[in-house]
Write an enzyme that holds these catalytic residues in place. Structure first.
Site, mmCIF file in Angstrom:
data_model
loop_
_atom_site.group_PDB
_atom_site.id
_atom_site.type_symbol
_atom_site.label_atom_id
_atom_site.label_comp_id
_atom_site.label_asym_id
_atom_site.label_seq_id
_atom_site.Cartn_x
_atom_site.Cartn_y
_atom_site.Cartn_z
ATOM 1 N N ASP A 324 20.322 5.869 -29.021
ATOM 2 C CA ASP A 324 20.989 5.118 -27.973
ATOM 3 C C ASP A 324 22.409 4.823 -28.397
ATOM 4 O O ASP A 324 22.670 4.678 -29.581
ATOM 5 C CB ASP A 324 20.301 3.752 -27.815
ATOM 6 C CG ASP A 324 19.239 3.803 -26.752
ATOM 7 O OD1 ASP A 324 19.121 4.850 -26.096
ATOM 8 O OD2 ASP A 324 18.544 2.793 -26.593
ATOM 9 N N GLU A 365 25.407 -8.893 -21.614
ATOM 10 C CA GLU A 365 26.561 -8.525 -20.791
ATOM 11 C C GLU A 365 26.795 -9.584 -19.711
ATOM 12 O O GLU A 365 27.905 -10.081 -19.535
ATOM 13 C CB GLU A 365 26.340 -7.151 -20.126
ATOM 14 C CG GLU A 365 26.388 -5.966 -21.079
ATOM 15 C CD GLU A 365 25.047 -5.637 -21.714
ATOM 16 O OE1 GLU A 365 24.113 -6.486 -21.606
ATOM 17 O OE2 GLU A 365 24.921 -4.574 -22.326
ATOM 18 N N PHE A 394 19.146 -6.618 -13.431
ATOM 19 C CA PHE A 394 19.617 -5.313 -13.881
ATOM 20 C C PHE A 394 18.435 -4.435 -14.250
ATOM 21 O O PHE A 394 17.456 -4.900 -14.820
ATOM 22 C CB PHE A 394 20.513 -5.472 -15.116
ATOM 23 C CG PHE A 394 20.824 -4.162 -15.785
ATOM 24 C CD1 PHE A 394 21.696 -3.263 -15.188
ATOM 25 C CD2 PHE A 394 20.219 -3.813 -16.978
ATOM 26 C CE1 PHE A 394 21.959 -2.041 -15.780
ATOM 27 C CE2 PHE A 394 20.494 -2.596 -17.579
ATOM 28 C CZ PHE A 394 21.362 -1.718 -16.977
ATOM 29 N N SER A 395 18.520 -3.174 -13.891
ATOM 30 C CA SER A 395 17.547 -2.230 -14.442
ATOM 31 C C SER A 395 18.286 -0.960 -14.828
ATOM 32 O O SER A 395 19.303 -0.613 -14.237
ATOM 33 C CB SER A 395 16.432 -1.937 -13.441
ATOM 34 O OG SER A 395 16.731 -0.782 -12.713
ATOM 35 N N THR A 398 18.576 1.453 -11.733
ATOM 36 C CA THR A 398 19.584 1.206 -10.698
ATOM 37 C C THR A 398 20.972 1.096 -11.301
ATOM 38 O O THR A 398 21.960 1.374 -10.653
ATOM 39 C CB THR A 398 19.281 -0.102 -9.945
ATOM 40 O OG1 THR A 398 19.326 -1.176 -10.891
ATOM 41 C CG2 THR A 398 17.908 -0.041 -9.304
ATOM 42 N N ARG A 399 21.035 0.694 -12.554
ATOM 43 C CA ARG A 399 22.282 0.482 -13.283
ATOM 44 C C ARG A 399 23.219 -0.497 -12.575
ATOM 45 O O ARG A 399 24.439 -0.352 -12.608
ATOM 46 C CB ARG A 399 22.971 1.810 -13.575
ATOM 47 C CG ARG A 399 22.082 2.677 -14.481
ATOM 48 C CD ARG A 399 22.835 3.739 -15.185
ATOM 49 N NE ARG A 399 23.217 4.774 -14.264
ATOM 50 C CZ ARG A 399 24.360 5.429 -14.320
ATOM 51 N NH1 ARG A 399 25.226 5.137 -15.262
ATOM 52 N NH2 ARG A 399 24.633 6.355 -13.457
ATOM 53 N N SER A 401 23.321 -4.944 -11.072
ATOM 54 C CA SER A 401 22.628 -6.217 -10.903
ATOM 55 C C SER A 401 23.479 -7.084 -9.984
ATOM 56 O O SER A 401 24.590 -6.697 -9.619
ATOM 57 C CB SER A 401 22.461 -6.898 -12.264
ATOM 58 O OG SER A 401 23.724 -7.164 -12.837
ATOM 59 N N LYS A 412 27.303 -5.921 -9.324
ATOM 60 C CA LYS A 412 28.142 -5.364 -10.391
ATOM 61 C C LYS A 412 27.323 -4.291 -11.079
ATOM 62 O O LYS A 412 26.084 -4.372 -11.109
ATOM 63 C CB LYS A 412 28.560 -6.453 -11.379
ATOM 64 C CG LYS A 412 27.410 -7.035 -12.197
ATOM 65 C CD LYS A 412 27.940 -8.000 -13.229
ATOM 66 C CE LYS A 412 26.912 -8.302 -14.318
ATOM 67 N NZ LYS A 412 25.727 -9.014 -13.855
HETATM 68 N N1 LIG Z 1 23.732 -6.613 -16.900
HETATM 69 C C1 LIG Z 1 24.211 -5.570 -16.258
HETATM 70 N N2 LIG Z 1 24.494 -5.680 -14.948
HETATM 71 C C2 LIG Z 1 24.972 -4.633 -14.275
HETATM 72 N N3 LIG Z 1 25.213 -3.443 -14.799
HETATM 73 C C3 LIG Z 1 24.951 -3.273 -16.100
HETATM 74 C C4 LIG Z 1 24.440 -4.317 -16.888
HETATM 75 N N4 LIG Z 1 24.271 -3.866 -18.133
HETATM 76 C C5 LIG Z 1 24.659 -2.598 -18.116
HETATM 77 N N5 LIG Z 1 25.080 -2.214 -16.902
HETATM 78 C C6 LIG Z 1 25.549 -0.918 -16.466
HETATM 79 O O1 LIG Z 1 24.469 -0.002 -16.477
HETATM 80 C C7 LIG Z 1 24.740 1.071 -17.353
HETATM 81 C C8 LIG Z 1 23.483 1.520 -18.008
HETATM 82 O O2 LIG Z 1 23.003 0.536 -18.890
HETATM 83 P P1 LIG Z 1 21.860 0.868 -19.900
HETATM 84 O O3 LIG Z 1 21.504 -0.373 -20.607
HETATM 85 O O4 LIG Z 1 20.805 1.647 -19.234
HETATM 86 O O5 LIG Z 1 22.557 1.869 -20.856
HETATM 87 P P2 LIG Z 1 23.595 1.545 -21.960
HETATM 88 O O6 LIG Z 1 23.291 0.192 -22.477
HETATM 89 O O7 LIG Z 1 24.959 1.778 -21.448
HETATM 90 O O8 LIG Z 1 23.310 2.660 -22.981
HETATM 91 P P3 LIG Z 1 22.172 2.710 -24.041
HETATM 92 O O9 LIG Z 1 21.175 3.628 -23.451
HETATM 93 O O10 LIG Z 1 22.870 3.282 -25.201
HETATM 94 O O11 LIG Z 1 21.657 1.328 -24.260
HETATM 95 C C9 LIG Z 1 25.774 0.529 -18.311
HETATM 96 O O12 LIG Z 1 26.564 1.526 -18.836
HETATM 97 C C10 LIG Z 1 26.586 -0.375 -17.414
HETATM 98 O O13 LIG Z 1 27.526 0.359 -16.688
#
Ligand SMILES: Nc1ncnc2c1ncn2[C@@H]1O[C@H](COP(=O)(O)OP(=O)(O)OP(=O)(O)O)[C@@H](O)[C@H]1O
Ligand SMILES: [K+]
Ligand SMILES: [Mg+2]
Length: 699
Positions: A324, A365, A394-395, A398-399, A401, A412
Site C-alpha cells: 500500500d 484525513e 468514506f469507503s 466510493t473514494r 465521504s 469530498k
Molecule cells: N476520509 C476521506 N474522505 C474522502 N475521501 C478520501 C478520504 N480518505 C481518502 N480519500 C480519497 O480516496 C482515495 C482512496 O483512498 P484509499 O484509502 O482507498 O487509498 P489510499 O489511502 O490513497 O491508498 P492506500 O491504498 O495506499 O492506502 C484517496 O486517495 C483520497 O483521494
C-alpha cells in the site's frame, strides 16, 4: 460492583525468549527423551532408520552378553550408545526449536484470566452498563472499556479514542492508539486500556479470540509438513533406500567372499548398521524439522504470527511484493495542509464546507481537515446532531465521504470521483481546480476535491511523507529478485510522484480493492508468488488470494481471518522482514542439505576401506586416512556423525547468515561453503576422533 473490583489485575509484558535461553534447555532435554516414542520417530523416515538401528544393536549387545556376540560386546555397546545419542541429538534439536514457542504459548495462556466486562445495553458512551463475565459475551454485544481495564475480548471500536497497552501480546511497551473508523479500530482481548475510554463491539465468541488462535498457532502442535519439506523428505527417503540396499547386499557378498577365499572375517551386522547410519543423510534428516520450527519462531520474534509453516516457506519464495502507498511506503498520517479554492470561492468558504464535510469523518484525513479549518479561520466544530446531518462515511470503493444537510449534499473525495460526481449533476469542473489538483499531486500529496450541492469549491491538500530508508530496502529487494508494486487508491500523479521517490518497480493508482485482487491473480497466472499486507475489510478478498498475506493486528477481524500471518506491531513495512525470514529459512534448509549430503560422501571414503579391510585386505591401499583400526574407523565415523548434528543445532535455529545478493551468487557461495566444507570436514573430524580414541585406548 465497584470500579475497583472490576479493574483488572495487570500482567507483565509477554516475555521474549532468546534462542538459547538457559530456561529452555532443561525442558528441551526432557522433551528429547519424550520424543523417543516410535510414533514421533516415524515422522522422520531417515531418523527412524537410526532409531531402528539403535534398537537392533541394543538387542545384539544383549545377545553378546549372553555369550553369542557377533562382534566384541564392548564394540556393540559403543555402537548402540552412539546410535541412541544420534537419535537424541536430533530430538533435542527439534525440542530446542519448539521450546521458545512453547514458552511463549505458556506466557500467553497466563493472560487468559477471568475478566469482568462492562456490558452496555445500548451502543453509546454514557449509557448504563452491567458487569458480565467475559466468557458470557457474544459476537455483537457492546462493551465499555475504560482506563485501567483489561479489554475482555476482541472487538472493533465504534466510539472513542484511547491509548492501549498491548505489551502483553506484542511485547512492545509503547502504548498504541485505538480509535473508531480508519485503520486502528481493532482491539484485542487481554490488552489494557491506559487512558480514556472506548465503546467496543464484540466481534468474536469466547474461545475464538485472537489470543486463543495465537496460542494454537504458537503451540503448533498440529504442525504439518510444508510442500518443500515433503519434497525434501522424499529425496532423503530415496537416498536412504539406496544406501539400505547397498548395505544389506554387502552382507551376503562378504559371507560369500570369505567362504570362497577360505580366509578373512565376514562383516558383522553391527558394522553394517553403523555404516548405514553414516551414509544416510542423518544431518539434514535430524535437523529438518528444527529448521522449519525455528523459521516460525523467528517470525514470532519479529512479532509476526504465521498460521502455518507453509506461509513461512511461501514468504521465502515470494517474487512480487504488493505494498500500500499510504501508511506502508509513506508515514500514512495524511494531514490536511492547505486549501486551494475554486474560482469565485474564498479560502474561508472552502475551509468551512470542507470542515462540514468532515465533521463525522473519523479517518485521520477527516479529522485533520476539521483541525486545519479551525486553526486557519477559527471555524468551530459544529454538532452533527444540531445540524440534523446524515453522515456519508468514506469507503475505498466510493473514494469519497461527506454529509447530507437535508437536500444539501456536501462531498469530498478523490478528484476523478468528484469530477464524475459533479458532472453527473450537470455542473462543470473548473480547469483551475484540475490544475490545483495536479499541482498538489505532483508534490506527492493527496488532493481532495470538495463539492457543495454539486458545485466544486476547491481542493484540500493532504500531505504525506515517504518513510526514511524505504528506498534502500526496495533496492535490496530488487537485488534479491523481488519486484515491488505500490498500490494506492490515490490518483496517477500522486502515485507516480511517491513511486519515484520511494523507488518501487511499478505502481497501480486509483485502485479499488477489486483491482488489487485482479492484479494479484494476474501475477499468479504468470506463475509468481505474491505477498501483500492489508488491514481493512476491503482487503480481505485480496488477502485471501495472496500467497503470503499479512494482516495487521490493528485491522479488522475479516482481514485477520483472510490472511495467513498477523503482524502484532501492525507495521506494514514488516512485509520486508517477513520475506527475509522466509528466505533465510529456505536458505538454511538448502545449505544444511548440501552440507549433509557432501558430508556423507566424504564418510563413504573414510570408512568403506576401513570397514571392509577384514574382508578384502587389498582395500588397505585405499585407506588414505590411516585410521588406527577398522573398529576405530567405524566408531570415529559414527561419533562424528552424531556430534555434527549437535554442532549444527545453533545454525539450524539461528539460520544461516542472510545476504541480499543475487540467487546465482548466493547458490555459488553456499555450494562452496557448505558443499566443499561438508566434503572436507569429515576427514579432519574423523581423523581427530580416531586419534583421541586410540590415544585413550578406547577402541
Ligand atoms: N476520509 C476521506 N474522505 C474522502 N475521501 C478520501 C478520504 N480518505 C481518502 N480519500 C480519497 O480516496 C482515495 C482512496 O483512498 P484509499 O484509502 O482507498 O487509498 P489510499 O489511502 O490513497 O491508498 P492506500 O491504498 O495506499 O492506502 C484517496 O486517495 C483520497 O483521494
Ligand atoms: K549420515
Ligand atoms: Mg488507505
Amino acid at each position: 460492583m465497584t470500579q475497583q473490583e472490576i479493574t483488572m489485575f495487570s500482567h507483565p509484558p509477554m516475555r521474549k525468549f532468546s534462542m538459547f535461553d538457559a530456561g529452555l534447555l532443561r525442558p528441551a532435554l526432557a522433551d528429547a527423551l519424550r520424543k523417543l516414542h516410535p510414533a514421533v520417530q516415524l515422522r522422520s523416515p531417515v531418523m527412524f532408520v537410526v532409531y531402528a538401528g539403535a534398537i537392533i544393536t541394543s538387542l545384539l549387545y544383549v545377545q553378546a552378553l549372553l555369550g553369542q556376540g557377533e562382534a566384541p560386546a564392548g564394540f556393540i555397546l559403543a555402537t548402540a550408545i552412539w546410535l541412541w545419542f544420534t537419535v537424541l541429538f536430533a530430538n533435542f534439536a527439534e525440542a530446542m526449536a519448539e521450546g521458545r514457542s512453547k514458552a511463549q504459548a505458556a506466557s500467553l495462556r497466563s493472560l487468559k484470566q477471568m475478566v469482568m466486562a462492562k456490558k452496555l445495553a445500548t451502543p453509546q458512551h454514557g449509557t448504563t452498563w452491567l458487569p458480565q463475565p467475559a466468557q458470557d459475551l457474544r459476537k455483537g454485544h457492546y462493551i465499555l472499556v475504560e482506563a485501567g481495564d483489561v479489554i475482555p475480548i476482541d472487538g472493533e471500536v465504534i466510539e472513542g479514542v484511547a491509548s492501549v497497552d498491548e505489551s502483553a501480546i506484542t511485547g512492545e511497551s509503547a502504548p498504541v492508539i485505538r480509535e473508531s473508523g480508519g485503520d486502528f479500530s481493532s482491539v484485542t482481548g487481554g490488552t489494557r486500556v491506559l487512558s480514556d475510554w472506548l465503546v467496543v463491539k464484540v466481534t468474536v465468541n469466547p474461545g475464538e479470540t485472537f489470543l486463543d488462535r495465537m496460542i494454537a498457532m504458537v503451540e503448533g502442535a498440529k504442525r504439518k509438513k510444508t510442500p518443500n519439506e515433503i519434497a525434501l523428505t522424499i529425496l532423503l527417503v530415496a537416498l536412504t533406500i539406496v544406501f539400505l540396499i547397498v548395505t544389506v547386499t554387502l552382507l551376503p557378498f562378504s559371507l560369500f567372499s570369505v567362504a570362497a577365499a577360505g580366509a578373512g572375517t565376514p562383516i558383522s551386522i553391527t558394522v553394517l548398521i553403523a555404516l548405514l547410519v553414516c551414509l544416510i543423510p542423518t544431518t539434514i534428516g535430524g535437523l529438518l524439522s528444527a529448521i522449519g520450527v525455528a523459521g516460525m519462531s523467528r517470525m514470532m520474534q519479529a512479532n509476526v504470527i504465521a498460521t502455518s509453516g507453509r506461509a513461512v516457506e511461501a514468504a521465502g519464495d515470494v517474487d512480487v511484493l504488493m505494498l500500500d502507498k499510504t501508511g506502508t511506503i509513506t508515514l500514512g498520517n495524511r494531514q490536511a495542509s492547505a486549501f486551494f479554492p475554486a474560482p469565485g470561492v474564498s479560502e474561508q468558504q472552502l475551509a468551512d464546507v470542507a470542515q462540514l464535510a468532515s465533521l463525522a469523518d473519523e479517518t485521520p484525513e477527516g479529522r485533520s481537515i476539521v483541525v486545519l479549518a479551525k486553526q486557519k479561520f477559527n471555524i468551530r466544530e459544529r454538532e452533527m446532531a444540531a445540524l440534523q446531518a446524515v453522515f456519508v462515511p468514506f469507503s475505498a470503493n466510493t473514494r469519497m465521504s461527506g454529509i447530507d444537510l437535508g437536500q444539501r449534499q456536501i462531498r469530498k473525495g478523490a478528484a476523478d470521483t468528484l469530477r464524475k460526481y459533479v458532472e453527473a449533476q450537470g455542473q462543470s469542473y473548473p480547469a483551475e481546480v484540475a490544475r490545483s489538483v495536479d499541482d498538489v499531486a505532483r508534490r506527492g500529496s493527496t488532493p481532495l476535491v470538495v463539492a457543495d450541492q454539486g458545485r466544486v469549491m476547491g481542493v484540500v491538500e493532504l500531505k504525506d511523507i515517504v518513510k526514511g530508508g524505504i528506498k534502500e530496502r526496495f533496492a535490496e529487494l530488487r537485488r534479491m529478485g523481488i519486484k515491488t508494486v505500490m498500490i494506492t487508491g490515490d490518483n496517477q500523479l500522486t502515485a507516480a510522484a511517491i513511486a519515484a521517490e520511494a523507488g518501487v518497480d511499478d505502481f497501480l493508482a486509483e485502485a479499488t480493492p477489486e483491482d488489487k485482487l485482479k492484479l494479484i491473480r494476474q501475477y499468479q497466472a504468470e506463475g509468481r508468488l505474491v505477498a501483500m499486507t492489508g488491514d481493512g475489510t476491503n482487503d480481505a478478498p485480496a488477502l485471501a488470494q495472496a500467497d503470503v498475506a499479512v494482516a495487521m493486528n490493528s485491522g479488522t477481524q475479516a482481514a485477520k481471518e483472510a490472511g495467513n500471518m498477523v503482524d502484532l506491531d501492525s507495521n506494514p513495512t514488516k512485509l520486508l522482514e517477513i520475506v527475509e525470514i522466509g528466505k533465510q529459512m529456505l536458505m538454511t534448509r538448502g545449505s544444511l542439505t548440501t552440507f549433509s549430503i557432501s558430508n556423507d560422501v566424504a564418510k563413504y571414503f573414510a570408512i568403506i576401506p576401513a570397514a571392509f579391510v577384514g574382508t578384502y585386505p587389498q582395500l588397505k591401499a585405499l585407506d588414505i586416512m590411516q585410521l588406527a583400526s577398522p573398529a576405530s574407523a567405524i566408531m570415529s565415523a559414527l561419533i562424528f556423525n552424531a556430534l555434527i548434528i549437535v554442532a549444527l543445532i545453533p545454525l539450524a535455529l539461528k539460520g544461516v547468515q542472510y545476504r541480499a545478493i543475487g540467487a546465482v551468487a548466493l547458490l555459488r557461495r553456499n555450494l562452496l561453503l557448505y558443499g566443499v566444507g561438508g566434503l572436507l570436514l569429515p576427514f579432519a573430524g574423523i581423523k581427530l576422533i580416531d586419534l583421541l580414541l586410540s590415544a585413550f585406548h578406547l577402541v
